[in-house]
Design an enzyme around this catalytic site. Structure first.
Site, PDB file in Angstrom:
ATOM      1  N   GLU A  91       0.820  -1.200   0.000  1.00 52.38           N
ATOM      2  CA  GLU A  91       0.000   0.000   0.000  1.00 52.38           C
ATOM      3  C   GLU A  91       0.855   1.252   0.000  1.00 52.38           C
ATOM      4  O   GLU A  91       2.003   1.252   0.458  1.00 52.38           O
ATOM      5  CB  GLU A  91      -0.915  -0.006   1.200  1.00 52.38           C
ATOM      6  CG  GLU A  91      -0.158  -0.078   2.483  1.00 52.38           C
ATOM      7  CD  GLU A  91      -1.101  -0.161   3.663  1.00 52.38           C
ATOM      8  OE1 GLU A  91      -2.106  -0.875   3.542  1.00 52.38           O
ATOM      9  OE2 GLU A  91      -0.837   0.494   4.654  1.00 52.38           O
ATOM     10  N   CYS A 104       3.392   8.354   0.786  1.00 51.35           N
ATOM     11  CA  CYS A 104       4.131   7.466   1.680  1.00 51.35           C
ATOM     12  C   CYS A 104       4.320   6.131   0.963  1.00 51.35           C
ATOM     13  O   CYS A 104       3.354   5.467   0.607  1.00 51.35           O
ATOM     14  CB  CYS A 104       3.320   7.315   2.972  1.00 51.35           C
ATOM     15  SG  CYS A 104       4.138   6.295   4.177  1.00 51.35           S
ATOM     16  N   CYS A 111       7.326  -6.640   6.896  1.00 52.68           N
ATOM     17  CA  CYS A 111       8.535  -6.072   7.479  1.00 52.68           C
ATOM     18  C   CYS A 111       9.044  -7.006   8.570  1.00 52.68           C
ATOM     19  O   CYS A 111       8.259  -7.601   9.304  1.00 52.68           O
ATOM     20  CB  CYS A 111       8.219  -4.704   8.084  1.00 52.68           C
ATOM     21  SG  CYS A 111       9.691  -3.884   8.751  1.00 52.68           S
ATOM     22  N   CYS A 115       8.489  -3.734  15.050  1.00 53.06           N
ATOM     23  CA  CYS A 115       8.221  -2.642  16.009  1.00 53.06           C
ATOM     24  C   CYS A 115       6.839  -2.860  16.633  1.00 53.06           C
ATOM     25  O   CYS A 115       5.874  -3.128  15.924  1.00 53.06           O
ATOM     26  CB  CYS A 115       8.273  -1.293  15.307  1.00 53.06           C
ATOM     27  SG  CYS A 115       9.817  -1.017  14.431  1.00 53.06           S
ATOM     28  N   CYS A 118       3.555  -0.930  15.567  1.00 50.43           N
ATOM     29  CA  CYS A 118       3.257  -0.889  14.131  1.00 50.43           C
ATOM     30  C   CYS A 118       2.522  -2.151  13.699  1.00 50.43           C
ATOM     31  O   CYS A 118       2.938  -3.263  14.014  1.00 50.43           O
ATOM     32  CB  CYS A 118       4.565  -0.760  13.362  1.00 50.43           C
ATOM     33  SG  CYS A 118       4.392  -1.009  11.596  1.00 50.43           S
ATOM     34  N   CYS A 336       0.759   2.417   8.769  1.00 48.87           N
ATOM     35  CA  CYS A 336       1.263   1.620   7.652  1.00 48.87           C
ATOM     36  C   CYS A 336       0.890   0.149   7.798  1.00 48.87           C
ATOM     37  O   CYS A 336       0.910  -0.409   8.862  1.00 48.87           O
ATOM     38  CB  CYS A 336       2.781   1.774   7.528  1.00 48.87           C
ATOM     39  SG  CYS A 336       3.684   1.390   9.029  1.00 48.87           S
TER      40      CYS A 336
HETATM   41 FE1  SF4 Z   1       8.715  -2.172   9.918  1.00 47.75          FE
HETATM   42 FE2  SF4 Z   1       6.588  -1.028  11.019  1.00 47.75          FE
HETATM   43 FE3  SF4 Z   1       8.966  -0.885  12.238  1.00 47.75          FE
HETATM   44 FE4  SF4 Z   1       8.479   0.483   9.925  1.00 47.75          FE
HETATM   45  S1  SF4 Z   1       7.525   0.814  11.920  1.00 47.75           S
HETATM   46  S2  SF4 Z   1      10.310  -0.725  10.446  1.00 47.75           S
HETATM   47  S3  SF4 Z   1       7.143  -0.979   8.860  1.00 47.75           S
HETATM   48  S4  SF4 Z   1       7.757  -2.769  11.859  1.00 47.75           S
END
Ligand code: SF4
Length: 346
Positions: A91, A104, A111, A115, A118, A336
């Site tokens: 996306e 963006c 990923c 994190c 997220c 995201c």
């Molecule tokens: Fe990955 Fe989300 Fe951390 Fe960005 S914020 S590096 S997309 S886990």
């Protein structure tokens, strides 16, 4: 099998065309057609003779990607779910403000960074995006905006979508070169920002690889708290992160942007604000204070607005530019990765 011509770096494109007998200036003509004029066939490249166009179509293809879904928020944010050639989805989110339209961009499917704040981090990594897949997000959205009832222009790019850009440098740097080339997409380098969680060895090299801006997702002021929120901190501690930032070459008057998402009771104490000011004194810095986009099952809460202002004041008093960034597109799940997760769960 034909090569996807939009998956080549500019230097590879030049070399491939040279090997096919094209004069040097032809590569410039071809890149203009591909990225500035966004043609979908070699026959449209009218300043190239018929024989050149025949050779190009014999060796190369010009694919494009399609938008699977578009979700428009009441605040104007547009979220594009884009289908990749292998059927996976990514996306890209277009965030309009009065003065700019920012896209963006994603650099990976999923990923691996994990994190905790997220949603994409819960997906794991499927794969890196190719040069073509990074560029085509911009092309797809540019086409959509061109065809809207009131055509608009994309002005800014931020690499803050799905994925960690600095673990996909093989595609990232060639794509950036094409995005800021005046004869291709033509974005100003001052309007393109790559955001990283802090891959220290890559940060050191960043300034030598590209002139665009760097943002760091910092989000905490101690290794203990940062390690809980962002597993990468166990590999690259705050000390290592700042050592790499100090080694990075930075054009004069440029500052590194630090992203700091305020999580109530976790990283938003006034001592955190003071520690943050001290940490950032090591490099030219400015700060974006982000208001957390709560998502289903999220382990964090956003602090009350008065608290955010107190936190900000400490940074302002120390002379920093510290801007509070409101969540955009909350009604379409603006953080995201959320749309892609909903889609794959469907
Ligand atoms: Fe990955 Fe989300 Fe951390 Fe960005 S914020 S590096 S997309 S886990």
């Amino acid at each position: 099998m034909k090569t996807n011509i939009k998956n080549l770096s500019l230097s590879d494109l030049g070399e491939r065309l040279k090997a096919l007998g094209f004069e040097g200036y032809r590569a410039r003509q071809v890149k203009k057609w591909l990225y500035q004029k966004d043609v979908s066939s070699f026959d449209e490249m009218t300043n190239l003779g018929k024989e050149y166009r025949r050779i190009l179509s014999e060796h190369f293809s010009i694919p494009s990607m399609s938008v699977h879904e578009v979700h428009q928020s009441i605040d104007g944010t547009r979220k594009y779910l884009i289908e990749l050639p292998d059927g996976k989805s990514i996306e890209s989110v277009m965030i309009p403000t009065e003065s700019r339209n920012t896209l963006c961009i994603s650099t990976q499917v999923g990923c691996a960074m994990g994190c905790k704040f997220c949603y994409t981090g819960t997906m794991g990594l499927a794969r890196n995006l190719t040069i073509f897949e990074i560029l085509e997000q911009v092309a797809v959205v540019r086409r959509d905006l061109d065809n809207s009832p009131q055509p608009q222009r994309l002005t800014n790019l931020v690499f803050m979508g799905m994925g960690e850009p600095l673990v996909n440098t093989k595609s990232l740097y060639p794509a950036l070169e094409i995005l800021i080339d005046p004869e291709c997409f033509g974005f100003s380098r001052h309007h393109v920002t790559v955001s990283t969680v802090g891959i220290a060895p890559e940060i050191e090299k960043f300034g030598d690889k590209t002139p665009v801006k760097l943002a760091v997702s910092l989000h905490a002021t101690t290794d203990e708290v940062r390690g809980q929120m962002m597993p990468i901190n166990k590999k690259f501690s705050l000390t290592k992160l700042f050592e790499s930032l100090k080694k990075m070459s930075l054009p004069k008057r440029n500052r590194i942007t630090f992203e700091y998402v305020l999580l109530h009771g976790v990283n938003d104490s006034l001592d955190d604000a003071r520690r943050l000011a001290k940490l950032l004194s090591q490099v030219p810095a400015k700060i974006n204070l982000l208001l957390f986009n709560e998502f289903p099952g999220a382990p964090y809460k956003r602090p009350p607005d008065e608290w955010v202002l107190k936190f900000q004041k400490i940074l302002l008093d120390k002379g920093y530019v510290a801007v509070i960034r409101k969540s955009r597109g909350r009604d379409i799940l603006g953080a995201c990765g959320q749309l892609a997760i909903e889609k794959s769960a469907a």
